[in-house]
Design a protein around this motif. Structure first.
Motif: not given
Length: 524
Positions: A485-493
């Motif tokens: 989830e942290r990675i997904a937030e960082r790569l949300a774009h």
């Protein structure tokens, strides 16, 4: 080379190193979020210590056998994988636990009445335990060294109950002694509950009230799978291999087995993982979901000199040997199994089994043993049986089981009389080294400091080994998901550019442009 490292458009969004339960959970969640992920595993199968073996009609677990029914992260994972209908609840007799003491196998107290009658504690020790709610807990002052779990509990319930009851419990969970663990590091929820409410019993009462209120108000979380009581245990019809197999199917060609990593370093647009062949795979985010002994040398290769990673090298681990036996002529006591308290005098008593504990596997869930047979798993310290192999180790496990059965008969009126020695009809031996990290005093603080330092010095690199966040099955699934989830937030774009959670609608395993060649497993 099948994967381009020079064009950032070809980057995999994330590479997860280590396909244990944490890595599987992380990779699965990343795919659910519409990100391209590659899961690399040095071994020949996924799951790490988690898995199920079949031998002669018996099912044996290579690692964990059960989880509490309250394991919401496991239940949620089962639902997302489409296997919630394969969750099963433990048998009623599994609620009963035993402790071996003074030559007898005694049932642990299950309520106030049985607590008052149990021979496991002296009258003085019982009075000390019953007085716990009336003595307000005062947490250590800020900045004070973290107490051991033994010191924490001794202050609350006295030394005798701590060593006898909690000491045995700790050996069953961590394969360690109670004095070796930090109170907050190893049992953060319990110590927080005690601090918040001023005591252990007060905290448990408050937690029970909150749960009842949530059920009454309709705000309680409805867990997927079977309806259970708080004291039930759960697994899957075919063991925990059902879970790891489901993760493997969901990831399909995103998994590359027999792929050890030689080196990690920064690369174009993020990170690189260098394989034994010299091939370098590039990604935007990199996850080390491997044990501390494997993570430490990889981290040392890319960490700047000012970054102190020595905390990983200081983590001690348990070595455990599990001996699984399928038996005939061995009626087991009606219960989950037994533990042996950490009592030096008892260990010198020849009547005491030389095991950490033994699970009565066929008593816990149905379908673990053919009709008319029984099965057990005896857990030994690795060093205690290092010189035993093959039939000698199996014979040793039978001898220790017989001690327990004799101990049960000695203290249980009407216990069925055994006429023959247990006969082994199936067996498996599982030896684990560096398997359970020891959360020593100060461990949590050291790990928090290390993770914060990594975030500053090496952005995009994530630690997710079992030395972080707890050792239980539910903890490992949670840590994997939270990391994703942290990675997904960082790569949300990126997810937005690809249409959000597109991967949820696409067939599992559908390949993306820039995937690793079929010899390594494609990144999706």
């Amino acid at each position: 080379m099948p994967f381009s490292t020079g064009n950032t458009a070809d980057l995999v969004d994330a590479i997860v190193i280590g396909a244990g339960l944490t890595g599987l959970s992380c990779a699965h969640t990343l795919r659910q979020r519409g990100l391209r992920v590659l899961l690399l595993e040095a071994g020949k199968q996924v799951g790490g210590v988690v898995g199920t073996m079949e031998a002669g009609g018996f099912l044996f677990e290579s690692g964990p056998n059960t989880v509490p029914a309250s394991a919401l992260h496991l239940r949620a994972a089962a639902e997302s994988l489409g296997i919630a209908n394969q969750l099963v609840t433990s048998k009623p007799e599994a609620k009963r636990r035993f402790l071996f003491q003074d030559g007898g196998l005694h049932a642990l107290p299950s309520g106030p009445g049985s607590f008052l009658k149990t021979p496991l504690l002296s009258r003085r020790a019982k009075r000390r335990v019953m007085g716990e709610p009336f003595r307000k807990y005062v947490p250590p002052p800020k900045g004070a060294p973290e107490p051991t779990f033994e010191a924490f509990l001794t202050e609350r319930i006295g030394s005798e109950a701590t060593r006898t009851l909690a000491g045995a419990f700790v050996r069953g969970v961590y394969a360690a002694e109670i004095e070796d663990l930090g109170s907050t590091s190893a049992f953060p929820r319990l110590t927080a509950l005690c601090a918040e409410h001023g005591g252990l019993v007060r905290g448990m009462i408050a937690r029970g009230r909150a749960a009842r209120k949530a059920r009454k108000d309709g705000t309680a979380v409805e867990a997927p799978g079977p309806r259970t009581s708080p004291t039930d245990l759960i697994s899957f019809t075919g063991g925990f291999g059902v879970l790891t197999d489901a993760y493997r199917r969901s990831l399909k060609d995103s998994v590359s087995l027999s792929t050890p990593i030689q080196e990690i370093d920064r690369g174009p647009g993020g990170w690189r993982a260098v394989l034994e062949s010299g091939e370098a795979l590039s990604c935007r985010e990199l996850v080390l979901a491997v044990p501390a002994p494997a993570a430490s040398p990889l981290l040392a290769m890319c960490a700047p000199e000012r970054l102190d990673t020595s905390a990983l090298d200081r983590i001690q681990h348990a070595a455990v040997t599990a001996v699984h036996l399928g038996l005939e002529g061995a009626p087991l006591p009606p219960g989950f199994g037994y533990l042996v308290p950490p009592d030096e005098a008892a260990r010198r008593d020849p009547r005491t089994p030389r095991v950490l504990g033994t699970l009565f596997v066929s008593n816990i869930f149905g379908g673990r043993a053919p009709s008319g047979t029984s099965s057990i798993t005896a857990m030994f310290r690795g060093g205690d049986v290092a010189d035993l192999v093959g039939d000698d180790l199996v014979d040793r496990a039978v001898v220790e089981l017989e001690k327990a059965l004799i101990g049960y008969e000695a203290v249980t009126p009407g216990a069925p009389e055994r006429k023959t020695r247990p006969r082994v009809v199936a067996s498996r031996v599982q030896r684990w080294t560096n398997v359970i990290p020891r959360y020593a005093p100060g461990h949590a603080a050291e790990m928090t400091k290390l993770v914060a330092s990594l975030e500053r010095a090496l952005p995009g690199l994530h630690l997710a080994g079992s030395y972080l966040g707890g050792v239980s099955v539910d903890d490992r699934i949670r840590v994997g998901k939270e990391t994703a989830e942290r990675i997904a937030e960082r790569l949300a774009h990126l997810s937005e550019l690809r249409g959000g959670a597109r991967d949820k609608r696409a067939p599992e395993g559908a390949a993306e442009p820039g995937a690793v060649g079929s010899d390594r497993g494609a990144a999706s």
